[in-house]
Design a protein around this motif. Structure first.
Motif, short mmCIF file in Angstrom:
data_model
loop_
_atom_site.label_atom_id
_atom_site.label_comp_id
_atom_site.label_asym_id
_atom_site.label_seq_id
_atom_site.Cartn_x
_atom_site.Cartn_y
_atom_site.Cartn_z
N ASP A 11 36.16 17.29 9.96
CA ASP A 11 36.56 18.59 9.43
C ASP A 11 37.05 19.54 10.53
O ASP A 11 37.43 20.67 10.24
CB ASP A 11 35.40 19.23 8.67
CG ASP A 11 35.88 20.22 7.62
OD1 ASP A 11 36.85 19.91 6.91
OD2 ASP A 11 35.29 21.31 7.53
N GLN A 12 37.03 19.11 11.77
CA GLN A 12 37.53 19.92 12.89
C GLN A 12 38.96 19.50 13.16
O GLN A 12 39.20 18.48 13.79
CB GLN A 12 36.69 19.68 14.15
CG GLN A 12 35.24 19.99 14.00
CD GLN A 12 34.94 21.46 14.19
OE1 GLN A 12 35.63 22.31 13.66
NE2 GLN A 12 33.93 21.76 14.95
N VAL A 13 39.91 20.27 12.69
CA VAL A 13 41.31 19.89 12.88
C VAL A 13 42.08 21.07 13.44
O VAL A 13 41.80 22.23 13.14
CB VAL A 13 41.97 19.41 11.56
CG1 VAL A 13 41.32 18.14 11.07
CG2 VAL A 13 41.92 20.47 10.50
N ALA A 14 43.06 20.75 14.27
CA ALA A 14 43.95 21.78 14.77
C ALA A 14 44.97 22.09 13.68
O ALA A 14 45.44 21.19 12.98
CB ALA A 14 44.65 21.30 16.03
N PRO A 44 48.57 22.87 12.87
CA PRO A 44 49.86 22.78 13.57
C PRO A 44 50.60 24.11 13.66
O PRO A 44 51.21 24.42 14.69
CB PRO A 44 50.65 21.76 12.75
CG PRO A 44 49.63 20.98 12.00
CD PRO A 44 48.47 21.91 11.78
N GLU A 45 50.54 24.90 12.62
CA GLU A 45 51.23 26.19 12.62
C GLU A 45 50.68 27.12 13.70
O GLU A 45 51.43 27.87 14.33
CB GLU A 45 51.13 26.86 11.24
CG GLU A 45 51.91 26.14 10.15
CD GLU A 45 51.19 24.93 9.54
OE1 GLU A 45 51.73 24.36 8.58
OE2 GLU A 45 50.09 24.55 10.01
N VAL A 46 49.38 27.07 13.93
CA VAL A 46 48.78 27.89 14.99
C VAL A 46 49.28 27.41 16.34
O VAL A 46 49.63 28.21 17.21
CB VAL A 46 47.24 27.86 14.91
CG1 VAL A 46 46.62 28.53 16.13
CG2 VAL A 46 46.75 28.50 13.63
N MET A 47 49.34 26.10 16.52
CA MET A 47 49.84 25.55 17.78
C MET A 47 51.30 25.97 18.03
O MET A 47 51.67 26.31 19.15
CB MET A 47 49.72 24.02 17.79
CG MET A 47 48.31 23.48 17.65
SD MET A 47 47.22 23.99 18.99
CE MET A 47 46.13 25.09 18.14
N GLU A 48 52.11 25.97 16.98
CA GLU A 48 53.51 26.39 17.09
C GLU A 48 53.60 27.85 17.54
O GLU A 48 54.38 28.19 18.43
CB GLU A 48 54.24 26.25 15.74
CG GLU A 48 54.45 24.84 15.27
CD GLU A 48 54.95 24.80 13.82
OE1 GLU A 48 55.52 25.81 13.34
OE2 GLU A 48 54.75 23.76 13.18
N VAL A 49 52.82 28.70 16.89
CA VAL A 49 52.84 30.13 17.21
C VAL A 49 52.41 30.35 18.66
O VAL A 49 53.05 31.09 19.41
CB VAL A 49 51.96 30.92 16.23
CG1 VAL A 49 51.71 32.34 16.72
CG2 VAL A 49 52.60 30.95 14.85
#
Length: 175
Positions: free
Chosen positions: A113-116, A118-123
């Motif tokens: 349940d611990q996932v990055a 992707p949209e946060v990484m892009e920002v």
């Protein structure tokens, strides 16, 4: 107080009229409210505070279907993109509010349940969003650090965090 206002302004380089999103965990409400007030004092147009509930997370980890773990709803995935588009900033409070709450939960389920997002990484990669992460001490965290439930444990944790963050310096940002 005025000191908190200055530090909030420095932490995210707050701009007049900006939208601020504060992320906190239940148990950090007092600090989240103080930060919201400091943001408004520095000219923020709108401050939103989002609280996570560690007990609801435990319910998810112990009762949600296995295939649901790691899934993030689309609106949660888009939120950081929307904050970036609005020229906003984010302040996240870190630190455990209920440090031993998940001790009896299957670590495999916790890990799934611990996932990055992707949209946060892009920002973050674009480096246009102003953001900061700051410690948000809680009694639970203090009891882990000092291995006791002494009434002054939280005050002692605040003191130690103040030293680590150089809040004892005349100009913590410069320090």
């Amino acid at each position: 107080d005025g000191e908190l206002c200055e530090r909030v302004g420095a932490g995210i380089n707050l701009a007049e009229g900006q939208i601020i999103v504060v992320s906190a965990t239940l148990g950090q409400e007092k600090l989240a409210r103080a930060i919201a007030g400091a943001c408004y004092d520095q000219g923020a147009a709108y401050v939103e505070v989002n609280y996570a509930d560690p007990h609801v997370r435990k319910v998810r980890l112990t009762r949600a279907p296995d295939e649901a773990l790691g899934e993030i709803p689309p609106w949660s995935r888009r939120k950081t993109l929307d904050v970036e588009d609005a020229g906003g900033a984010t302040i996240a409070l870190s630190g455990p509010a209920a440090p031993h709450l998940l001790d009896d939960v299957d670590p495999g389920r916790v890990g799934r349940d611990q996932v990055a997002i992707p949209e946060v990484m892009e920002v973050l990669a674009r480096q246009r969003l102003r953001w900061t992460v700051i410690p948000g001490p809680t009694p639970g965290w203090a009891s882990v650090v000092f291995d006791d439930d002494a009434p002054d444990a939280l005050a002692r944790l605040w003191t130690e965090i103040g030293l680590v963050c150089r809040l004892d310096a005349d100009d913590p940002v410069q320090a």
